[in-house]
Design a protein around this motif. Structure first.
Motif, PDB file in Angstrom:
ATOM      1  N   VAL B  96       0.866  -1.053   0.014  1.00 14.13           N
ATOM      2  CA  VAL B  96      -0.043   0.064  -0.061  1.00 14.13           C
ATOM      3  C   VAL B  96       0.908   1.418  -0.026  1.00 14.13           C
ATOM      4  CG1 VAL B  96      -1.512   1.380   1.441  1.00 14.13           C
ATOM      5  CG2 VAL B  96      -1.804  -1.115   1.260  1.00 14.13           C
ATOM      6  N   SER B  97       0.634   2.252  -0.865  1.00 11.89           N
ATOM      7  CA  SER B  97       1.343   3.290  -0.738  1.00 11.89           C
ATOM      8  C   SER B  97       0.709   4.499  -0.860  1.00 11.89           C
ATOM      9  CB  SER B  97       2.276   3.371  -2.388  1.00 11.89           C
ATOM     10  OG  SER B  97       1.422   3.150  -3.243  1.00 11.89           O
ATOM     11  N   VAL B  98      -0.664   4.325  -0.652  1.00  7.93           N
ATOM     12  CA  VAL B  98      -1.228   5.634  -0.404  1.00  7.93           C
ATOM     13  C   VAL B  98      -2.503   5.410   0.778  1.00  7.93           C
ATOM     14  CG1 VAL B  98      -3.035   7.327  -1.180  1.00  7.93           C
ATOM     15  CG2 VAL B  98      -1.596   6.128  -2.948  1.00  7.93           C
ATOM     16  N   VAL B  99      -2.064   6.316   1.886  1.00  8.10           N
ATOM     17  CA  VAL B  99      -3.032   6.049   3.125  1.00  8.10           C
ATOM     18  C   VAL B  99      -3.809   7.326   3.442  1.00  8.10           C
ATOM     19  CG1 VAL B  99      -2.651   5.641   5.521  1.00  8.10           C
ATOM     20  CG2 VAL B  99      -1.373   4.431   4.047  1.00  8.10           C
ATOM     21  N   ILE B 100      -5.131   6.911   3.964  1.00  7.31           N
ATOM     22  CA  ILE B 100      -5.995   7.979   4.205  1.00  7.31           C
ATOM     23  C   ILE B 100      -5.896   7.945   5.805  1.00  7.31           C
ATOM     24  CG2 ILE B 100      -8.523   8.842   4.586  1.00  7.31           C
ATOM     25  CD1 ILE B 100      -7.552   8.487   1.609  1.00  7.31           C
ATOM     26  N   ALA B 101      -5.485   9.055   6.298  1.00  8.08           N
ATOM     27  CA  ALA B 101      -5.101   9.127   7.949  1.00  8.08           C
ATOM     28  C   ALA B 101      -6.334   9.813   8.520  1.00  8.08           C
ATOM     29  CB  ALA B 101      -3.908   9.683   8.218  1.00  8.08           C
ATOM     30  N   ASP B 102      -7.046   9.149   9.370  1.00  7.48           N
ATOM     31  CA  ASP B 102      -8.135   9.546  10.150  1.00  7.48           C
ATOM     32  C   ASP B 102      -7.686   9.364  11.435  1.00  7.48           C
ATOM     33  OD1 ASP B 102     -10.524  10.081  11.101  1.00  7.48           O
ATOM     34  OD2 ASP B 102     -11.743   8.837  10.198  1.00  7.48           O
ATOM     35  N   LEU B 103      -6.652   9.946  11.924  1.00 11.58           N
ATOM     36  CA  LEU B 103      -6.038  10.282  13.075  1.00 11.58           C
ATOM     37  C   LEU B 103      -5.719  11.553  13.756  1.00 11.58           C
ATOM     38  CD1 LEU B 103      -3.099   7.742  12.010  1.00 11.58           C
ATOM     39  CD2 LEU B 103      -5.229   6.951  13.122  1.00 11.58           C
ATOM     40  N   PRO B 104      -5.487  11.554  15.106  1.00 14.01           N
ATOM     41  CA  PRO B 104      -5.136  12.634  15.835  1.00 14.01           C
ATOM     42  C   PRO B 104      -3.805  13.048  15.303  1.00 14.01           C
ATOM     43  CG  PRO B 104      -5.949  10.845  17.419  1.00 14.01           C
ATOM     44  CD  PRO B 104      -5.804  10.298  16.208  1.00 14.01           C
ATOM     45  N   ALA B 105      -3.588  14.368  15.606  1.00 10.41           N
ATOM     46  CA  ALA B 105      -2.336  14.937  15.127  1.00 10.41           C
ATOM     47  C   ALA B 105      -1.030  14.211  15.566  1.00 10.41           C
ATOM     48  CB  ALA B 105      -2.233  16.381  15.588  1.00 10.41           C
ATOM     49  N   ASP B 106      -0.746  14.003  16.625  1.00 13.27           N
ATOM     50  CA  ASP B 106       0.334  13.339  17.132  1.00 13.27           C
ATOM     51  C   ASP B 106       0.559  12.068  16.421  1.00 13.27           C
ATOM     52  OD1 ASP B 106       1.659  15.245  18.585  1.00 13.27           O
ATOM     53  OD2 ASP B 106       0.395  14.859  20.206  1.00 13.27           O
ATOM     54  N   GLU B 107      -0.330  11.280  16.308  1.00 13.06           N
ATOM     55  CA  GLU B 107      -0.565   9.945  15.594  1.00 13.06           C
ATOM     56  C   GLU B 107      -0.029  10.027  13.939  1.00 13.06           C
ATOM     57  OE1 GLU B 107      -2.822   6.059  17.152  1.00 13.06           O
ATOM     58  OE2 GLU B 107      -3.763   7.808  17.734  1.00 13.06           O
ATOM     59  N   LEU B 108      -0.639  10.939  13.459  1.00 13.08           N
ATOM     60  CA  LEU B 108      -0.408  11.187  12.252  1.00 13.08           C
ATOM     61  C   LEU B 108       1.025  11.498  11.967  1.00 13.08           C
ATOM     62  CD1 LEU B 108      -1.270  11.775   9.329  1.00 13.08           C
ATOM     63  CD2 LEU B 108      -2.028  13.971   9.947  1.00 13.08           C
ATOM     64  N   LEU B 109       1.548  12.052  12.754  1.00  9.83           N
ATOM     65  CA  LEU B 109       2.724  12.766  12.425  1.00  9.83           C
ATOM     66  C   LEU B 109       3.934  11.623  12.494  1.00  9.83           C
ATOM     67  CD1 LEU B 109       3.123  16.254  14.425  1.00  9.83           C
ATOM     68  CD2 LEU B 109       3.468  15.616  11.754  1.00  9.83           C
ATOM     69  N   LYS B 110       3.544  10.499  13.633  1.00 15.92           N
ATOM     70  CA  LYS B 110       4.556   9.644  13.931  1.00 15.92           C
ATOM     71  C   LYS B 110       4.161   8.346  12.656  1.00 15.92           C
ATOM     72  CE  LYS B 110       3.950   9.139  18.656  1.00 15.92           C
ATOM     73  NZ  LYS B 110       3.347   8.454  19.665  1.00 15.92           N
ATOM     74  N   ALA B 111       3.018   8.123  12.258  1.00 15.19           N
ATOM     75  CA  ALA B 111       2.707   7.380  11.198  1.00 15.19           C
ATOM     76  C   ALA B 111       3.478   7.998   9.794  1.00 15.19           C
ATOM     77  CB  ALA B 111       1.169   7.268  10.855  1.00 15.19           C
TER      78      ALA B 111
END
Lengths: 341, 394
Positions: B96-111
């Motif tokens: 998978v090379s495209v991800v939809i992130a439905d996450l809070p800010a900190d988690e999104l940054l880590k990911a």
């Protein structure tokens, strides 16, 4: 679905039968008798919000009458014999047939859900309808008023353009961003051409050398070679002082000689005049607010545009490329058709 | 060199796309912790967000059918302490090379940081934090969710247009309420409104629904809003769902409420029906038997951006897609009356903001008369000259 019952019911309620040949002949006779100046045509403007059609006398350029129709009238055309107005009333999921002599609704067509734009073949026997909510194009036998079939196209079909020989139908789908080329005999898609965002209208040149497709959100017109199925040129619009987002190409009209094209630019409040040979923009004509569609008078002396937000119709003198008059119509005018009479 | 490499990738991708059917598998990464709201009808559905992505996958596949491109969605739910980074690595290993992130800010940054060497392109569809587009911006994260400052500016423009310039600002006691409060203060200053008083509503805990009902609330809220200097509108910042929805009709002075309740700025609303939106609303309703929310729309938009860039570039390579989306040829039709484009300096989607009262769309910002030299949509949120994001120097 049984086409007969769906069209039979409203028919019986309104009138026992669609005008018979004798009625029509009588009607013609009346028109020959009272028909005055040759330049007096009649324009029919669909008003999306007020659920009416404004009838404009093009001799005086005044509204002569207002006809009440179904909900959310948009696409409007005259039948090829000039006797009836067809108007797509999207929120009623039908196309209403209006007798131009009596201004009464005489029938409804099984258009499929939410019809918006449609087109007829040259003989006036077949109608092709875009069903926005259903991703289909519905084909209707106009004489018997029954559906003949449907073609699956992209998401939210809207613009419908038929080649002059009636063999190719171009349907545009707004969310798929494509012009679908449909063989009208086999009713199969033969090619799909990707165009800019939200294509809304398709128009063939009379010599079938080009199809013009407008993209509302993209703000461009794609000139497509209908044989090679390729975009051979893209017309862009640059109006000083106007931001790009306001330039939204919608309706297209091309003169019979194929020399001049007119493109409605929506919230840019302008009609672009295009040299149809070189595809260069010659001029921008300031019309009313949010211009949607337009139609020539049969002599091509005038071009009438529907201006959605300012509730009016602008009259363009085609030879001089000047806006000469504005006529108030109903609320949110959208489509327009002009009859010989 | 980079250009050459890019061109090379483009060419390769184009070659492969034109020979056989190309597939884009999109990961949808989301937290499924339940969220409680004051109003029962605003409690998010289990498929909030991902339903919009699913609808867009169908729309993409309709186009893809004609171009031999196929799109699919993989739902990855993170519950409790589940790690977003581990999920990203697993997705990457599955190609998978495209991800939809439905996450809070900190988690999104880590990911996003874990995914950088793996060349994964992210679409942030829910976090409205301005810092993700400013000091914490990332070159591989596109944002379809509007920022707090965009929402606040959209509201402020309307309130100022309405000549409701004197605001009583009430901000919740949680961190995210404070951030929204800051955005509202910035907007007030920017557009000429005046905050006559700034109050904090302390969250003292407690259940949102009780058997005793609203008796106490009816007594508490008038007292809380009592004694304010003269004001035109109460503006509330309460992302935590503690008090704002209790405010309308309960203020001491009879004043309208805006912000987190009353007149709410949002990217989408189930009542929006302009510019052909009815078609999208109908499609959504038919498939999911509920109304489409802002999060659904933000996810729909992201998946449509993926589909559009794939069909226009004939590529499924995320680098080629990103390059197209940042460029001048990208224009998305998203039922907002004008084209949506990307701010190339921080990868935020430009978009009109709807102002909803919960039943109807009251207005759509930017308001008439708020001008900008590039795009009027850039009157909403932090503009290029003020931006702290430096993607190009990375």
């Amino acid at each position: 679905m049984t086409g007969k019952t769906s069209i039979g019911r409203p028919l019986r309620r309104r009138r026992p039968h669609f005008a018979s040949t004798r009625d029509c002949l009588l009607g013609l006779g009346v028109f020959v008798l009272i028909g005055g100046q040759a330049s007096a045509f009649t324009a029919y403007v669909s008003n999306e919000k007020s659920n009416t059609i404004s009838v404009i006398d093009t001799n005086k350029f005044t509204v002569a009458k207002t006809i009440k129709v179904g909900q959310r009238p948009r696409g409007i055309e005259l039948t090829k014999d000039g006797k009836f107005i067809l108007v797509a009333v999207g929120d009623d999921d039908t196309i209403q047939v209006i007798d131009i002599r009596t201004h009464e609704i005489v029938a409804t067509l099984p258009s499929g859900p939410d019809p918006e734009l449609f087109t007829q073949d040259q003989t006036g026997k077949i109608l092709y309808v875009a069903n926005e909510n259903d991703n289909t194009v519905t084909i209707i036998d106009l004489e018997r008023r029954v559906p003949l079939g449907e073609v699956q196209v992209g998401v939210e079909p809207e613009g419908m353009g038929l080649s002059p020989d009636g063999k190719v139908l171009v349907a545009t789908s707004e969310t798929t961003n494509m012009a679908h080329f449909i063989d009208t005999e086999t009713r199969r898609i033969v090619a799909n051409v990707l165009v800019d965002a939200r294509p809304r209208f398709a128009e063939f040149k009379r010599d079938a050398s080009e199809v013009w497709v407008s993209s509302e959100i993209g703000g461009t017109v794609s000139i497509i070679d209908p044989v090679k199925h390729e975009v051979k040129k893209k017309i862009t619009f640059d109006i000083p002082g106007l931001r790009k987002e306001a330039i939204q190409a919608v309706g297209i009209s091309i003169t019979r000689d194929g020399k001049t094209g007119f493109v409605a630019l929506g919230p840019a409040n302008r009609i672009a005049v295009i040299n149809a040979a070189t595809h260069e923009v010659q001029k921008y004509l300031l019309v009313g607010q949010r211009v949607w569609h337009m139609a020539f008078t049969p002599d091509e002396k005038y071009l009438l545009t529907t201006n959605g937000v300012s509730n009016d119709v602008s009259i363009i003198d085609v030879a001089n490329l000047k806006v000469t008059k504005t006529i108030q119509v109903g609320e949110l005018p959208w489509g327009i058709a002009i009859s010989q009479q | 060199m980079i250009r050459l490499l890019l061109a090379g990738t483009f060419f390769f991708a184009w070659m492969s796309a034109s020979t056989d059917a190309a597939e884009v598998n999109i990961g949808y990464l989301r937290r499924t912790d339940p969220k409680s709201t004051l109003s029962l009808i605003q409690t998010p559905a289990n498929n909030d967000g991902i339903a919009g992505a699913r609808l867009a996958i169908d729309d993409d596949n309709t186009t893809g059918r004609f171009l031999s491109q196929q799109f699919s969605l993989e739902d990855v739910r993170l519950a409790g302490g589940a790690d977003a980074v581990a999920a990203i690595i697993a997705l990457s290993e599955r190609g998978v090379s495209v991800v939809i992130a439905d996450l809070p800010a900190d988690e999104l940054l880590k990911a996003a940081d874990a995914a950088t060497p793996r060349k994964i392109l992210f679409f942030n569809v829910s976090a409205s934090d301005d810092r993700l587009r400013e000091e914490d911006c990332r070159a591989n994260v596109i944002h379809t969710a509007p920022t707090r400052s965009m929402l606040a500016d959209a509201l402020a423009q309307y309130l100022v247009w309405k000549q409701w310039r004197r605001w009583l600002l009430v901000v919740g006691s949680h961190a995210e309420d404070g951030l929204y409060g800051d955005a509202l203060r910035r907007s007030a200053k920017r557009f000429g409104a005046r905050i006559v008083q700034d109050r904090v509503f302390e969250d003292t805990g407690g259940a949102r629904r009780t058997d005793s009902g609203v008796v106490q609330i009816q007594r508490q809220l008038p007292i809380f809003t009592q004694g304010a200097p003269p004001y035109d509108v109460l503006v509330a910042a309460d992302e935590s769902e503690v008090f704002a929805s209790y405010l309308p009709y309960r203020t001491w002075d009879p004043r309208p409420v805006a912000g987190s309740a009353g007149l709410v700025p949002t990217s989408w609303d189930g009542s929006h029906d302009q510019w052909g939106a009815v078609q999208l609303q109908d499609r959504f309703m038919k498939q999911f038997s509920r109304r489409m929310t802002a999060r659904d729309m933000q996810a729909w938009t992201a998946v449509r951006m993926i589909g559009d860039s794939a069909s226009r570039t004939r590529s499924t390579d995320p680098i080629v897609m990103l390059d197209f989306l940042k460029g001048p040829d990208f224009a998305l039709a998203a039922f907002k009356g004008q084209r949506l484009t990307l701010r190339d300096w921080n990868l935020q989607l430009r978009q009109p903001i709807l102002l909803s009262d919960g039943r109807m769309i009251v207005s759509v910002s930017p308001q008439e008369g708020f001008l900008h030299q590039v795009s009027e949509l850039d009157t909403l949120g932090i503009d290029r000259p003020e931006s702290q994001c430096r993607l190009n120097s990375r």
